[in-house]
Motif scaffolding. Sequence first.
Motif, mmCIF file in Angstrom:
data_model
loop_
_atom_site.group_PDB
_atom_site.id
_atom_site.type_symbol
_atom_site.label_atom_id
_atom_site.label_comp_id
_atom_site.label_asym_id
_atom_site.label_seq_id
_atom_site.Cartn_x
_atom_site.Cartn_y
_atom_site.Cartn_z
ATOM 1 N N ASP A 251 0.712 -1.074 0.071
ATOM 2 C CA ASP A 251 0.182 -0.042 -0.090
ATOM 3 C C ASP A 251 0.793 1.174 -0.099
ATOM 4 O OD1 ASP A 251 -2.655 0.100 -0.471
ATOM 5 O OD2 ASP A 251 -3.394 0.343 1.713
ATOM 6 N N ASP A 252 2.051 1.250 -0.589
ATOM 7 C CA ASP A 252 2.993 2.379 -0.463
ATOM 8 C C ASP A 252 2.844 3.244 -1.507
ATOM 9 O OD1 ASP A 252 4.807 1.536 2.058
ATOM 10 O OD2 ASP A 252 5.056 -0.248 0.674
ATOM 11 N N TYR A 253 2.578 2.947 -2.945
ATOM 12 C CA TYR A 253 2.278 3.336 -4.014
ATOM 13 C C TYR A 253 3.581 4.365 -4.191
ATOM 14 C CZ TYR A 253 -1.817 1.227 -3.508
ATOM 15 O OH TYR A 253 -2.861 0.100 -3.224
ATOM 16 N N GLU A 254 4.842 3.710 -4.003
ATOM 17 C CA GLU A 254 5.799 4.265 -4.420
ATOM 18 C C GLU A 254 6.481 3.738 -5.731
ATOM 19 O OE1 GLU A 254 7.367 6.888 -3.326
ATOM 20 O OE2 GLU A 254 6.629 7.397 -1.449
ATOM 21 N N LEU A 255 7.386 4.088 -6.576
ATOM 22 C CA LEU A 255 7.837 3.475 -7.514
ATOM 23 C C LEU A 255 9.123 2.625 -7.319
ATOM 24 C CD1 LEU A 255 7.300 5.639 -10.759
ATOM 25 C CD2 LEU A 255 5.713 4.009 -9.788
ATOM 26 N N CYS A 256 9.397 1.144 -7.672
ATOM 27 C CA CYS A 256 10.509 0.636 -7.557
ATOM 28 C C CYS A 256 11.042 0.555 -8.964
ATOM 29 C CB CYS A 256 10.120 -0.879 -6.908
ATOM 30 S SG CYS A 256 11.542 -1.879 -6.954
ATOM 31 N N PHE A 257 12.263 0.545 -9.310
ATOM 32 C CA PHE A 257 12.599 0.808 -10.722
ATOM 33 C C PHE A 257 14.035 0.398 -10.865
ATOM 34 C CE2 PHE A 257 14.825 4.834 -10.646
ATOM 35 C CZ PHE A 257 14.159 5.479 -9.682
ATOM 36 N N THR A 258 14.350 -0.044 -12.100
ATOM 37 C CA THR A 258 15.876 -0.538 -12.250
ATOM 38 C C THR A 258 16.363 0.446 -13.140
ATOM 39 O OG1 THR A 258 15.178 -2.122 -14.153
ATOM 40 C CG2 THR A 258 15.436 -2.952 -11.627
ATOM 41 N N ALA A 259 17.677 0.674 -13.029
ATOM 42 C CA ALA A 259 18.254 1.728 -13.965
ATOM 43 C C ALA A 259 20.021 1.383 -14.242
ATOM 44 C CB ALA A 259 18.073 2.958 -13.764
ATOM 45 N N PRO A 260 20.512 1.456 -15.394
ATOM 46 C CA PRO A 260 21.890 1.296 -15.330
ATOM 47 C C PRO A 260 22.570 2.096 -14.620
ATOM 48 C CG PRO A 260 21.166 2.128 -17.587
ATOM 49 C CD PRO A 260 19.927 1.978 -16.555
ATOM 50 N N THR A 261 23.841 1.812 -13.952
ATOM 51 C CA THR A 261 24.632 2.550 -13.152
ATOM 52 C C THR A 261 25.314 3.833 -13.722
ATOM 53 O OG1 THR A 261 26.575 1.418 -13.696
ATOM 54 C CG2 THR A 261 25.761 0.757 -11.778
ATOM 55 N N SER A 262 24.955 4.059 -14.945
ATOM 56 C CA SER A 262 25.515 4.974 -15.790
ATOM 57 C C SER A 262 24.553 6.098 -15.747
ATOM 58 C CB SER A 262 25.614 4.773 -17.396
ATOM 59 O OG SER A 262 24.569 4.243 -17.950
ATOM 60 N N LYS A 263 23.309 5.775 -15.132
ATOM 61 C CA LYS A 263 21.906 6.817 -15.093
ATOM 62 C C LYS A 263 22.028 7.306 -13.525
ATOM 63 C CE LYS A 263 20.311 6.226 -19.120
ATOM 64 N NZ LYS A 263 20.273 7.544 -20.111
ATOM 65 N N ARG A 264 22.890 6.949 -12.713
ATOM 66 C CA ARG A 264 22.697 7.430 -11.420
ATOM 67 C C ARG A 264 22.785 9.066 -11.466
ATOM 68 N NH1 ARG A 264 27.358 3.437 -8.340
ATOM 69 N NH2 ARG A 264 25.898 1.692 -8.627
ATOM 70 N N ASP A 265 23.525 9.867 -11.934
ATOM 71 C CA ASP A 265 23.325 11.450 -11.913
ATOM 72 C C ASP A 265 22.036 11.734 -12.438
ATOM 73 O OD1 ASP A 265 26.045 11.083 -10.620
ATOM 74 O OD2 ASP A 265 27.257 11.686 -12.547
ATOM 75 N N VAL A 266 21.642 11.302 -13.638
ATOM 76 C CA VAL A 266 20.496 11.768 -14.254
ATOM 77 C C VAL A 266 19.582 11.287 -13.013
ATOM 78 C CG1 VAL A 266 18.777 11.179 -15.998
ATOM 79 C CG2 VAL A 266 21.334 10.933 -16.517
ATOM 80 N N ILE A 267 19.442 10.163 -12.509
ATOM 81 C CA ILE A 267 18.432 9.905 -11.583
ATOM 82 C C ILE A 267 18.387 10.817 -10.112
ATOM 83 C CG2 ILE A 267 17.641 8.161 -9.760
ATOM 84 C CD1 ILE A 267 18.153 6.181 -12.384
ATOM 85 N N LYS A 268 19.609 11.136 -9.932
ATOM 86 C CA LYS A 268 19.821 12.208 -8.688
ATOM 87 C C LYS A 268 19.123 13.325 -8.990
ATOM 88 C CE LYS A 268 23.698 9.973 -6.240
ATOM 89 N NZ LYS A 268 25.079 10.005 -6.693
ATOM 90 N N GLN A 269 19.436 13.703 -10.227
ATOM 91 C CA GLN A 269 18.830 15.115 -10.641
ATOM 92 C C GLN A 269 17.352 15.105 -10.818
ATOM 93 O OE1 GLN A 269 20.924 17.913 -11.269
ATOM 94 N NE2 GLN A 269 18.906 18.919 -11.140
ATOM 95 N N ILE A 270 16.710 13.942 -11.228
ATOM 96 C CA ILE A 270 15.297 13.718 -11.178
ATOM 97 C C ILE A 270 14.787 13.871 -9.862
ATOM 98 C CG2 ILE A 270 13.424 12.420 -11.660
ATOM 99 C CD1 ILE A 270 15.177 10.964 -14.064
#
Length: 339
Positions: free
Chosen positions: A271-290
Amino acid sequence: MELHSTQLGEFDLIQRFFKKQSEAMLAKNPGSVSLGIGDDCALLKTEPNHEIAITSDMLVEGRHFFADTKPEYLGWKALAVNLSDLAAMGAQPIGFTLAIALPKADAAWLEAFSKGLFSIANTHACPLIGGDTTAGPLNICITAFGAIPVNKSIQRSGALAGDDIWVSGIVGDARLTLAALRHEITLPQNDLEIIQERMHEPKPRVELGIALRSAATSAIDVSDGLLGDLKHILKQSNKDAEVWLDQIPKSTTLLKQSKELQNRFAAAGGDDYELCFTAPTSKRDVIKQIGQDLKLPLTRIGTVKPRQNDSLNIALKHDDGELSPDQVNTMLQSFDHFA
Ligand code: ADP
Ligand code: MG
Protein backbone atom coordinates in the motif's frame (compact mmCIF):
# COMPACT_ATOMS: atom_id res chain seq x y z
CA MET A 1 -27.70 0.83 -15.20
CA GLU A 2 -30.42 1.96 -12.85
CA LEU A 3 -29.98 2.79 -9.22
CA HIS A 4 -33.07 1.94 -7.20
CA SER A 5 -33.22 4.57 -4.55
CA THR A 6 -35.73 6.76 -2.87
CA GLN A 7 -33.22 9.35 -1.67
CA LEU A 8 -31.74 10.66 -4.89
CA GLY A 9 -32.27 9.67 -8.52
CA GLU A 10 -29.45 8.09 -10.52
CA PHE A 11 -29.21 10.95 -13.01
CA ASP A 12 -29.44 13.66 -10.34
CA LEU A 13 -26.68 11.88 -8.50
CA ILE A 14 -24.40 11.67 -11.55
CA GLN A 15 -25.10 15.31 -12.42
CA ARG A 16 -24.53 16.64 -8.93
CA PHE A 17 -21.51 14.67 -7.76
CA PHE A 18 -19.71 13.69 -10.95
CA LYS A 19 -20.77 15.45 -14.16
CA LYS A 20 -20.68 19.04 -12.92
CA GLN A 21 -17.14 18.68 -11.55
CA SER A 22 -16.01 16.85 -14.67
CA GLU A 23 -17.36 19.59 -16.95
CA ALA A 24 -15.63 22.25 -14.86
CA MET A 25 -12.32 20.44 -15.36
CA LEU A 26 -12.84 19.93 -19.09
CA ALA A 27 -13.82 23.59 -19.59
CA LYS A 28 -10.41 24.56 -18.21
CA ASN A 29 -8.42 21.95 -20.06
CA PRO A 30 -10.06 19.41 -22.38
CA GLY A 31 -6.68 17.79 -23.07
CA SER A 32 -7.26 14.53 -24.92
CA VAL A 33 -11.00 14.37 -24.17
CA SER A 34 -13.26 15.25 -27.11
CA LEU A 35 -16.44 13.98 -25.41
CA GLY A 36 -16.99 13.52 -21.68
CA ILE A 37 -19.92 12.30 -19.54
CA GLY A 38 -23.40 12.18 -21.09
CA ASP A 39 -23.35 10.00 -24.18
CA ASP A 40 -23.07 6.22 -24.56
CA CYS A 41 -19.29 6.47 -24.70
CA ALA A 42 -16.65 9.08 -23.99
CA LEU A 43 -14.21 9.95 -26.77
CA LEU A 44 -10.45 10.35 -26.35
CA LYS A 45 -8.16 11.85 -28.99
CA THR A 46 -4.83 10.13 -29.44
CA GLU A 47 -1.78 12.16 -30.29
CA PRO A 48 0.31 10.91 -33.21
CA ASN A 49 2.94 8.32 -32.23
CA HIS A 50 1.45 7.74 -28.79
CA GLU A 51 0.06 4.63 -27.15
CA ILE A 52 -2.79 4.57 -24.63
CA ALA A 53 -2.02 2.94 -21.27
CA ILE A 54 -5.12 1.45 -19.59
CA THR A 55 -5.45 0.22 -16.03
CA SER A 56 -8.31 -0.78 -13.67
CA ASP A 57 -8.39 -1.14 -9.91
CA MET A 58 -11.27 -2.07 -7.69
CA LEU A 59 -11.79 -1.11 -4.04
CA VAL A 60 -14.11 -3.41 -2.10
CA GLU A 61 -15.41 -2.65 1.37
CA GLY A 62 -14.05 -5.03 4.02
CA ARG A 63 -11.25 -6.12 1.71
CA HIS A 64 -9.45 -2.90 0.76
CA PHE A 65 -10.86 -0.49 3.29
CA PHE A 66 -12.69 -0.44 6.62
CA ALA A 67 -16.45 0.21 6.51
CA ASP A 68 -15.96 3.42 8.48
CA THR A 69 -13.25 4.89 6.22
CA LYS A 70 -13.97 8.53 5.45
CA PRO A 71 -15.55 8.77 1.98
CA GLU A 72 -13.19 11.63 1.12
CA TYR A 73 -10.23 9.26 1.54
CA LEU A 74 -11.95 6.62 -0.58
CA GLY A 75 -12.45 9.07 -3.43
CA TRP A 76 -8.81 10.05 -3.28
CA LYS A 77 -7.45 6.54 -2.97
CA ALA A 78 -9.63 4.96 -5.65
CA LEU A 79 -8.08 7.25 -8.26
CA ALA A 80 -4.61 7.37 -6.63
CA VAL A 81 -4.04 3.62 -6.99
CA ASN A 82 -4.88 3.80 -10.70
CA LEU A 83 -2.68 6.85 -11.31
CA SER A 84 0.09 4.94 -9.57
CA ASP A 85 -0.20 2.19 -12.21
CA LEU A 86 -0.01 4.80 -14.98
CA ALA A 87 3.06 6.27 -13.24
CA ALA A 88 4.78 2.89 -13.19
CA MET A 89 4.52 2.73 -17.00
CA GLY A 90 5.64 6.34 -17.51
CA ALA A 91 2.19 7.37 -18.80
CA GLN A 92 0.69 10.85 -18.67
CA PRO A 93 -2.88 10.58 -17.24
CA ILE A 94 -5.59 11.74 -19.68
CA GLY A 95 -8.86 10.62 -18.08
CA PHE A 96 -10.70 7.96 -16.08
CA THR A 97 -14.04 6.21 -15.76
CA LEU A 98 -15.79 5.35 -12.50
CA ALA A 99 -18.06 2.33 -12.01
CA ILE A 100 -19.60 2.51 -8.56
CA ALA A 101 -22.07 0.36 -6.62
CA LEU A 102 -23.66 2.18 -3.67
CA PRO A 103 -25.77 0.66 -0.88
CA LYS A 104 -27.79 3.89 -0.85
CA ALA A 105 -27.67 7.29 -2.52
CA ASP A 106 -26.51 9.25 0.51
CA ALA A 107 -25.87 12.88 -0.47
CA ALA A 108 -23.44 13.63 2.39
CA TRP A 109 -21.40 10.50 1.59
CA LEU A 110 -21.34 11.29 -2.13
CA GLU A 111 -20.39 14.90 -1.51
CA ALA A 112 -17.32 13.85 0.51
CA PHE A 113 -16.40 11.04 -1.89
CA SER A 114 -16.61 13.40 -4.85
CA LYS A 115 -14.50 15.98 -3.02
CA GLY A 116 -11.65 13.51 -2.46
CA LEU A 117 -11.95 12.14 -5.99
CA PHE A 118 -11.83 15.51 -7.74
CA SER A 119 -9.14 16.81 -5.46
CA ILE A 120 -6.66 14.25 -6.85
CA ALA A 121 -8.20 14.38 -10.35
CA ASN A 122 -7.48 18.13 -10.44
CA THR A 123 -3.96 17.67 -9.03
CA HIS A 124 -3.12 15.49 -12.02
CA ALA A 125 -5.42 17.17 -14.59
CA CYS A 126 -7.08 13.79 -15.11
CA PRO A 127 -10.82 14.29 -15.76
CA LEU A 128 -13.67 11.85 -15.11
CA ILE A 129 -15.05 10.96 -18.55
CA GLY A 130 -17.76 8.39 -17.86
CA GLY A 131 -18.79 5.42 -15.81
CA ASP A 132 -21.66 3.47 -14.39
CA THR A 133 -23.73 3.83 -11.23
CA THR A 134 -25.76 1.09 -9.59
CA ALA A 135 -27.14 -0.01 -6.23
CA GLY A 136 -25.28 -2.75 -4.38
CA PRO A 137 -22.64 -3.41 -1.74
CA LEU A 138 -20.08 -0.59 -1.81
CA ASN A 139 -17.63 -1.24 -4.61
CA ILE A 140 -15.58 1.34 -6.47
CA CYS A 141 -13.92 0.49 -9.76
CA ILE A 142 -11.88 3.02 -11.69
CA THR A 143 -10.30 2.60 -15.10
CA ALA A 144 -7.65 5.18 -15.92
CA PHE A 145 -6.19 6.08 -19.31
CA GLY A 146 -2.78 7.57 -19.98
CA ALA A 147 -0.68 8.52 -23.00
CA ILE A 148 2.91 7.49 -23.73
CA PRO A 149 5.05 8.11 -26.82
CA VAL A 150 5.49 4.84 -28.74
CA ASN A 151 8.46 2.78 -27.43
CA LYS A 152 8.79 4.92 -24.29
CA SER A 153 6.69 2.88 -21.85
CA ILE A 154 8.59 1.42 -18.90
CA GLN A 155 7.78 -2.27 -18.62
CA ARG A 156 8.45 -4.90 -15.96
CA SER A 157 10.47 -7.05 -18.33
CA GLY A 158 13.36 -4.67 -19.01
CA ALA A 159 15.71 -5.07 -16.01
CA LEU A 160 19.32 -5.91 -16.94
CA ALA A 161 22.02 -7.61 -14.87
CA GLY A 162 24.15 -4.95 -13.17
CA ASP A 163 21.30 -2.41 -13.02
CA ASP A 164 20.74 -0.53 -9.77
CA ILE A 165 17.44 -1.09 -7.98
CA TRP A 166 15.81 2.13 -6.79
CA VAL A 167 12.78 3.07 -4.74
CA SER A 168 11.12 6.48 -4.44
CA GLY A 169 10.05 8.20 -1.22
CA ILE A 170 9.75 6.03 1.88
CA VAL A 171 7.99 2.71 2.38
CA GLY A 172 6.31 0.95 5.31
CA ASP A 173 4.17 3.73 6.78
CA ALA A 174 0.88 2.57 5.26
CA ARG A 175 1.44 -0.86 6.83
CA LEU A 176 2.44 0.77 10.12
CA THR A 177 -0.81 2.77 10.08
CA LEU A 178 -2.79 -0.40 9.39
CA ALA A 179 -1.06 -2.16 12.29
CA ALA A 180 -2.00 0.72 14.61
CA LEU A 181 -5.63 0.82 13.40
CA ARG A 182 -5.87 -2.96 13.87
CA HIS A 183 -4.33 -2.62 17.36
CA GLU A 184 -1.45 -4.94 16.42
CA ILE A 185 0.85 -2.28 17.84
CA THR A 186 0.33 0.91 19.79
CA LEU A 187 1.55 4.17 18.33
CA PRO A 188 1.46 7.56 20.05
CA GLN A 189 -1.48 9.52 18.57
CA ASN A 190 0.96 12.14 17.39
CA ASP A 191 2.93 9.60 15.32
CA LEU A 192 -0.23 8.09 13.89
CA GLU A 193 -1.41 11.51 12.77
CA ILE A 194 1.85 12.11 10.93
CA ILE A 195 1.93 8.81 9.04
CA GLN A 196 -1.72 7.93 8.42
CA GLU A 197 -1.89 10.12 5.33
CA ARG A 198 0.36 7.50 3.71
CA MET A 199 -2.44 4.96 3.98
CA HIS A 200 -5.41 7.19 3.26
CA GLU A 201 -4.09 9.62 0.68
CA PRO A 202 -1.14 8.07 -1.18
CA LYS A 203 0.59 10.35 -3.69
CA PRO A 204 0.99 8.58 -7.03
CA ARG A 205 4.45 9.29 -8.51
CA VAL A 206 3.18 10.42 -11.89
CA GLU A 207 5.88 13.03 -12.62
CA LEU A 208 8.58 10.58 -11.59
CA GLY A 209 7.26 7.89 -13.96
CA ILE A 210 7.30 10.35 -16.85
CA ALA A 211 10.81 11.58 -15.97
CA LEU A 212 12.07 7.99 -15.85
CA ARG A 213 11.01 7.18 -19.42
CA SER A 214 14.56 7.66 -20.68
CA ALA A 215 16.40 6.43 -17.59
CA ALA A 216 14.71 3.34 -16.16
CA THR A 217 14.92 -0.13 -17.69
CA SER A 218 11.91 -1.40 -15.72
CA ALA A 219 9.44 -0.14 -13.11
CA ILE A 220 6.53 -1.22 -10.93
CA ASP A 221 4.45 0.62 -8.37
CA VAL A 222 4.63 -0.74 -4.84
CA SER A 223 1.12 -1.83 -3.94
CA ASP A 224 1.56 -5.33 -2.52
CA GLY A 225 4.94 -4.90 -0.78
CA LEU A 226 8.32 -3.74 -2.06
CA LEU A 227 10.01 -7.14 -2.36
CA GLY A 228 6.92 -8.89 -3.69
CA ASP A 229 6.56 -6.24 -6.36
CA LEU A 230 10.29 -6.32 -7.16
CA LYS A 231 9.83 -10.06 -7.59
CA HIS A 232 7.43 -9.33 -10.48
CA ILE A 233 10.13 -7.30 -12.22
CA LEU A 234 12.73 -10.03 -11.67
CA LYS A 235 10.40 -12.78 -12.86
CA GLN A 236 9.45 -10.95 -16.03
CA SER A 237 13.05 -9.86 -16.66
CA ASN A 238 14.38 -13.35 -15.80
CA LYS A 239 16.89 -11.99 -13.27
CA ASP A 240 17.96 -12.39 -9.62
CA ALA A 241 18.78 -9.59 -7.20
CA GLU A 242 20.59 -8.51 -4.09
CA VAL A 243 18.73 -6.07 -1.82
CA TRP A 244 20.16 -4.18 1.17
CA LEU A 245 17.43 -4.12 3.83
CA ASP A 246 19.03 -1.35 5.86
CA GLN A 247 19.11 0.93 2.82
CA ILE A 248 15.34 0.74 2.26
CA PRO A 249 14.09 4.26 3.08
CA LYS A 250 11.90 4.41 6.20
CA SER A 251 10.20 7.23 8.11
CA THR A 252 11.47 8.36 11.51
CA THR A 253 8.26 6.92 12.97
CA LEU A 254 8.97 3.48 11.52
CA LEU A 255 12.60 3.72 12.63
CA LYS A 256 11.36 3.88 16.24
CA GLN A 257 9.99 0.33 15.92
CA SER A 258 11.94 -2.92 16.37
CA LYS A 259 14.41 -3.77 13.62
CA GLU A 260 12.38 -6.86 12.70
CA LEU A 261 9.17 -4.87 12.28
CA GLN A 262 10.94 -2.05 10.41
CA ASN A 263 12.31 -4.45 7.83
CA ARG A 264 9.11 -6.42 7.49
CA PHE A 265 6.86 -3.38 7.05
CA ALA A 266 9.24 -1.54 4.72
CA ALA A 267 10.15 -4.58 2.62
CA ALA A 268 6.79 -6.32 2.51
CA GLY A 269 4.14 -4.02 4.01
CA GLY A 270 2.34 -2.87 0.88
CA ASP A 271 0.00 0.00 0.00
CA ASP A 272 3.00 2.33 -0.43
CA TYR A 273 2.37 3.51 -4.01
CA GLU A 274 6.01 4.43 -4.46
CA LEU A 275 7.87 3.39 -7.62
CA CYS A 276 10.46 0.62 -7.57
CA PHE A 277 12.58 0.76 -10.71
CA THR A 278 15.83 -0.43 -12.22
CA ALA A 279 18.35 1.63 -14.17
CA PRO A 280 21.91 1.23 -15.44
CA THR A 281 24.66 2.56 -13.14
CA SER A 282 25.47 5.12 -15.86
CA LYS A 283 22.14 6.84 -15.06
CA ARG A 284 22.89 7.51 -11.37
CA ASP A 285 23.52 11.23 -11.87
CA VAL A 286 20.47 11.66 -14.11
CA ILE A 287 18.31 9.92 -11.50
CA LYS A 288 19.73 12.00 -8.65
CA GLN A 289 18.87 15.11 -10.66
CA ILE A 290 15.32 13.87 -11.27
CA GLY A 291 14.92 13.34 -7.51
CA GLN A 292 16.18 16.85 -6.79
CA ASP A 293 13.93 18.42 -9.42
CA LEU A 294 10.88 16.60 -8.03
CA LYS A 295 11.97 17.09 -4.38
CA LEU A 296 11.47 13.37 -3.94
CA PRO A 297 14.12 11.13 -2.34
CA LEU A 298 15.25 8.36 -4.68
CA THR A 299 17.27 5.63 -2.98
CA ARG A 300 19.41 2.81 -4.32
CA ILE A 301 18.46 -0.36 -2.47
CA GLY A 302 20.14 -3.14 -4.43
CA THR A 303 21.49 -4.61 -7.65
CA VAL A 304 20.03 -6.79 -10.38
CA LYS A 305 21.97 -10.07 -10.82
CA PRO A 306 22.04 -12.59 -13.66
CA ARG A 307 19.65 -15.51 -13.08
CA GLN A 308 21.51 -18.41 -11.41
CA ASN A 309 19.02 -21.21 -11.91
CA ASP A 310 15.33 -21.89 -12.57
CA SER A 311 14.06 -20.39 -9.36
CA LEU A 312 14.22 -16.71 -8.65
CA ASN A 313 16.67 -15.72 -5.95
CA ILE A 314 16.73 -12.48 -3.96
CA ALA A 315 19.61 -12.21 -1.48
CA LEU A 316 18.57 -9.99 1.41
CA LYS A 317 21.57 -8.35 3.05
CA HIS A 318 21.60 -6.35 6.25
CA ASP A 319 24.31 -4.67 8.25
CA ASP A 320 25.02 -7.84 10.24
CA GLY A 321 24.94 -10.33 7.37
CA GLU A 322 22.39 -12.02 5.17
CA LEU A 323 18.91 -13.46 5.81
CA SER A 324 18.50 -17.24 5.59
CA PRO A 325 16.46 -18.66 2.67
CA ASP A 326 13.57 -19.32 5.10
CA GLN A 327 13.61 -15.75 6.34
CA VAL A 328 13.70 -14.52 2.74
CA ASN A 329 10.68 -16.64 1.84
CA THR A 330 8.68 -15.27 4.76
CA MET A 331 9.63 -11.75 3.71
CA LEU A 332 8.74 -12.40 0.06
CA GLN A 333 5.21 -13.55 0.74
CA SER A 334 3.64 -10.32 -0.41
CA PHE A 335 -0.05 -9.69 -0.15
CA ASP A 336 -2.18 -12.17 -2.08
CA HIS A 337 -5.95 -11.61 -2.09
CA PHE A 338 -6.73 -15.32 -2.30
CA ALA A 339 -4.12 -16.52 0.22
P1 ADP B 1 -25.81 3.69 -20.40
O1 ADP B 1 -27.08 3.13 -19.84
O2 ADP B 1 -25.85 4.06 -21.83
O3 ADP B 1 -24.60 2.87 -20.03
P2 ADP B 1 -25.95 5.43 -18.14
O4 ADP B 1 -27.35 5.82 -18.08
O5 ADP B 1 -25.45 4.35 -17.25
O6 ADP B 1 -25.59 5.12 -19.66
O7 ADP B 1 -25.01 6.70 -17.88
C1 ADP B 1 -25.29 7.97 -18.48
C2 ADP B 1 -24.00 8.75 -18.64
O8 ADP B 1 -23.46 9.00 -17.35
C3 ADP B 1 -22.91 8.02 -19.42
O9 ADP B 1 -22.20 8.97 -20.17
C4 ADP B 1 -22.04 7.43 -18.35
O10 ADP B 1 -20.69 7.30 -18.79
C5 ADP B 1 -22.18 8.48 -17.25
N1 ADP B 1 -22.02 7.91 -15.90
C6 ADP B 1 -22.79 7.00 -15.26
N2 ADP B 1 -22.33 6.75 -14.02
C7 ADP B 1 -21.22 7.51 -13.87
C8 ADP B 1 -20.26 7.70 -12.82
N3 ADP B 1 -20.35 7.02 -11.67
N4 ADP B 1 -19.26 8.55 -13.05
C9 ADP B 1 -19.16 9.20 -14.20
N5 ADP B 1 -20.00 9.09 -15.23
C10 ADP B 1 -21.03 8.25 -15.07
MG1 MG C 1 -24.23 2.57 -18.06
